[in-house]
Design a protein around this motif. Structure first.
Motif, PDB file in Angstrom:
ATOM      1  N   GLU A 122      51.007  41.039  39.036  1.00  0.00           N
ATOM      2  CA  GLU A 122      50.615  42.406  39.400  1.00  0.00           C
ATOM      3  C   GLU A 122      50.160  43.230  38.194  1.00  0.00           C
ATOM      4  OE1 GLU A 122      49.742  45.506  41.836  1.00  0.00           O
ATOM      5  OE2 GLU A 122      50.408  43.517  42.464  1.00  0.00           O
ATOM      6  N   GLN A 126      46.252  44.517  37.582  1.00  0.00           N
ATOM      7  CA  GLN A 126      45.844  45.923  37.558  1.00  0.00           C
ATOM      8  C   GLN A 126      45.080  46.269  36.289  1.00  0.00           C
ATOM      9  OE1 GLN A 126      45.894  47.990  39.967  1.00  0.00           O
ATOM     10  NE2 GLN A 126      47.071  46.710  41.388  1.00  0.00           N
ATOM     11  N   ILE A 129      41.543  44.903  36.590  1.00  0.00           N
ATOM     12  CA  ILE A 129      40.700  45.775  37.412  1.00  0.00           C
ATOM     13  C   ILE A 129      40.303  47.030  36.636  1.00  0.00           C
ATOM     14  CG2 ILE A 129      40.639  47.138  39.530  1.00  0.00           C
ATOM     15  CD1 ILE A 129      42.641  45.122  40.707  1.00  0.00           C
ATOM     16  N   ILE A 155      46.485  45.650  46.289  1.00  0.00           N
ATOM     17  CA  ILE A 155      46.005  44.297  46.579  1.00  0.00           C
ATOM     18  C   ILE A 155      47.017  43.602  47.480  1.00  0.00           C
ATOM     19  CG2 ILE A 155      45.266  42.102  45.589  1.00  0.00           C
ATOM     20  CD1 ILE A 155      43.471  44.381  44.823  1.00  0.00           C
ATOM     21  N   GLN A 156      46.579  43.211  48.656  1.00  0.00           N
ATOM     22  CA  GLN A 156      47.436  42.481  49.577  1.00  0.00           C
ATOM     23  C   GLN A 156      47.353  40.986  49.286  1.00  0.00           C
ATOM     24  OE1 GLN A 156      49.397  44.234  51.489  1.00  0.00           O
ATOM     25  NE2 GLN A 156      48.388  46.211  51.072  1.00  0.00           N
ATOM     26  N   ASP A 159      43.977  39.496  50.107  1.00  0.00           N
ATOM     27  CA  ASP A 159      42.813  40.131  49.487  1.00  0.00           C
ATOM     28  C   ASP A 159      42.342  39.315  48.291  1.00  0.00           C
ATOM     29  OD1 ASP A 159      42.858  42.177  51.308  1.00  0.00           O
ATOM     30  OD2 ASP A 159      44.024  43.528  50.023  1.00  0.00           O
ATOM     31  N   MET A 161      39.166  39.432  45.031  1.00  0.00           N
ATOM     32  CA  MET A 161      38.059  40.110  44.356  1.00  0.00           C
ATOM     33  C   MET A 161      37.109  39.049  43.828  1.00  0.00           C
ATOM     34  SD  MET A 161      40.204  43.068  42.445  1.00  0.00           S
ATOM     35  CE  MET A 161      41.473  41.870  42.107  1.00  0.00           C
ATOM     36  N   GLN A 202      38.019  42.339  48.995  1.00  0.00           N
ATOM     37  CA  GLN A 202      38.322  43.764  48.889  1.00  0.00           C
ATOM     38  C   GLN A 202      37.428  44.479  47.886  1.00  0.00           C
ATOM     39  OE1 GLN A 202      41.703  45.497  46.793  1.00  0.00           O
ATOM     40  NE2 GLN A 202      42.537  46.098  48.794  1.00  0.00           N
ATOM     41  N   ASP A 203      37.001  43.770  46.854  1.00  0.00           N
ATOM     42  CA  ASP A 203      36.175  44.422  45.830  1.00  0.00           C
ATOM     43  C   ASP A 203      35.289  43.372  45.158  1.00  0.00           C
ATOM     44  OD1 ASP A 203      35.091  46.382  44.303  1.00  0.00           O
ATOM     45  OD2 ASP A 203      36.812  46.654  42.975  1.00  0.00           O
ATOM     46  N   TYR A 219      42.814  37.054  42.645  1.00  0.00           N
ATOM     47  CA  TYR A 219      43.732  37.518  43.684  1.00  0.00           C
ATOM     48  C   TYR A 219      45.110  37.761  43.073  1.00  0.00           C
ATOM     49  CZ  TYR A 219      45.446  32.683  43.703  1.00  0.00           C
ATOM     50  OH  TYR A 219      45.971  31.470  43.331  1.00  0.00           O
ATOM     51  N   ARG A 220      45.974  38.410  43.850  1.00  0.00           N
ATOM     52  CA  ARG A 220      47.337  38.677  43.366  1.00  0.00           C
ATOM     53  C   ARG A 220      48.198  37.436  43.557  1.00  0.00           C
ATOM     54  NH1 ARG A 220      52.091  40.914  45.510  1.00  0.00           N
ATOM     55  NH2 ARG A 220      51.085  41.194  47.541  1.00  0.00           N
TER      56      ARG A 220
END
Length: 417
Positions: A122, A126, A129, A155-156, A159, A161, A202-203, A219-220
């Motif tokens: 996580e 972040q 991003i 971010i789920q 999800d 990117m 998502q992005d 992804y997360r």
């Protein structure tokens, strides 16, 4: 020195100077000045581009990536987790586990493409991003990992990117659903359902790093559930972020090389840095040749000058001036001419660099990641340019001045009479 400067103005740029001599002198002055200016500006811009590339890489890539040599994935995660805690407690630096594997994805429109799926923890995700956001607004800084991000992106687990180039190539937009599967699933027998996972884009990230924008899905990372647990290409690695005050080599010495293999960010991008270095050396070499050619025109100016001013030289010798002193004066004339061009071009080049660094002109088109022209001031390079150019100009001025030693007063006066 005053006599040399007087002769310099009188013989080359006065009204009584020959038109041919004056024209060649101006051409020599401008040629040397433009060559020196070009060398200063181009080397500064090349250094700026190299520095900008390093900043981009360090904002998205860790300084060190550590891999476990164990073949058991559970042991790999345990060893890397212990190493992360050790580094965090010993150096107070940030290190995170991440998963990386190759995947094939299918878009909603039926297109297939390959990518590298990278699962980040996580905190690392972040900041990844946030780095992309800052680069998209042309703001570059070194992150302090203690600072909280003001607007974290939620971010789920489902999800993902996608890099901007990869999304453009695949025809994917924000909100689209893609289906991921490992490459080896294509070899399953007919009728057997391959493992797959549906994810939402998502992005779309624009990181200014071509390898990330064209290959990566980010992804997360779920510590208890990898994307594809049994994927052959799945690797768990440790990313280590150091600060500017802590040398990378100091961290490397504390890692057990019998258990882990390490790779620094410079080693991962060695081909890129080598190509930039070679490009800079070749450009410097050809620009140095341009300065050398410009300084060689001093020989033409001084030979022409001694040929046209033989009567003046004879008068000076009649008045008692020695040939050795005359040689010094004529050598200084050539040196003054080239020095004026070198110093003028040098200071004009520095002024251009100052303007480029103080004003972020959007000169380059949108296809480039950075539309501005970065500049890096390198005092050592500037000193080398000045010393090298002035040394060449002085040597170029010495050679034609030796022509005066072959002149005799009787021959000069008899020719002019």
């Amino acid at each position: 020195m005053k006599i040399s400067f007087y002769l310099f103005k009188k013989f080359l740029f006065s009204k009584n100077a020959g038109s041919i001599t004056k024209t060649i002198s101006w051409l020599c002055l401008l040629g040397i000045g433009i060559s020196t200016m070009a060398m200063v500006v181009i080397l500064s811009v090349m250094g700026g581009f190299g520095h900008a590339i390093e900043e981009r890489l360090l904002s998205f890539e860790p300084q060190i990536i550590v891999k476990s040599k164990s073949t058991d994935r559970n042991i790999q995660r345990a060893e890397l987790s212990d190493l992360s805690k050790k580094l965090d407690s010993q150096f107070f630096i940030n290190s995170f586990l991440f998963d990386q594997e190759q995947v094939i994805f299918r878009t909603a429109s039926g297109h297939y493409n390959g990518a590298i799926a990278k699962g980040l923890e996580e905190k690392s995700l972040q900041h990844f991003i946030e780095s992309a956001r800052l680069f998209n607004t042309n703001k570059v800084k070194e992150f302090s990992w203690k600072d909280d991000i003001t607007t974290p992106m939620v971010i789920q687990d489902d999800d993902v990117m996608m890099g901007s180039d990869l999304a453009y190539e695949s025809g994917v937009f924000i909100g689209d659903q893609i289906i991921l599967t490992p490459p080896e699933a294509l070899l399953l027998p007919k009728g057997e359902v391959p493992p797959y996972k549906k994810m939402i884009v998502q992005d779309i990230l624009r990181t200014s790093v071509p390898s990330i924008d064209s290959q990566y899905l980010v992804y997360r990372k779920n510590p208890h559930q990898p994307l594809f647990r049994d994927a052959l290409s799945l690797e768990t690695q440790l990313e280590v972020f150091t600060n500017s005050s802590l040398p990378v080599e100091k961290v490397l010495t504390t890692i057990d090389k019998t258990k882990f293999s390490m790779e620094t960010w410079r080693e991962r991008n060695s081909t890129l840095f080598y190509s930039l270095k070679m490009e800079k050396l070749l450009i410097s070499f050809f620009l140095f040749l341009a300065i050398l050619i410009g300084c060689s025109t001093i020989i033409t100016v001084l030979v022409l000058l001694t040929t046209q001013k033989q009567r003046d030289i004879g008068i000076l010798m009649t008045l008692g001036m020695k040939k050795s002193l005359l040689k010094k004066h004529f050598a200084r004339i050539g040196f003054f001419l080239s020095s004026a061009g070198i110093l003028g071009g040098f200071f004009i080049g520095i002024m251009i660099c100052l303007i480029l660094s103080s004003h972020q002109f959007l000169i380059l088109p949108d296809v480039y990641y950075d539309r501005t022209i970065p500049v890096e001031f390198n005092l050592k390079a500037y000193g080398a340019i000045l010393l090298g150019a002035l040394g060449i100009s002085y040597l170029s001025a010495l050679y034609p001045a030796r022509f005066i030693s072959s002149l005799e007063i009787n021959q000069i006066l008899s020719k002019k009479s």
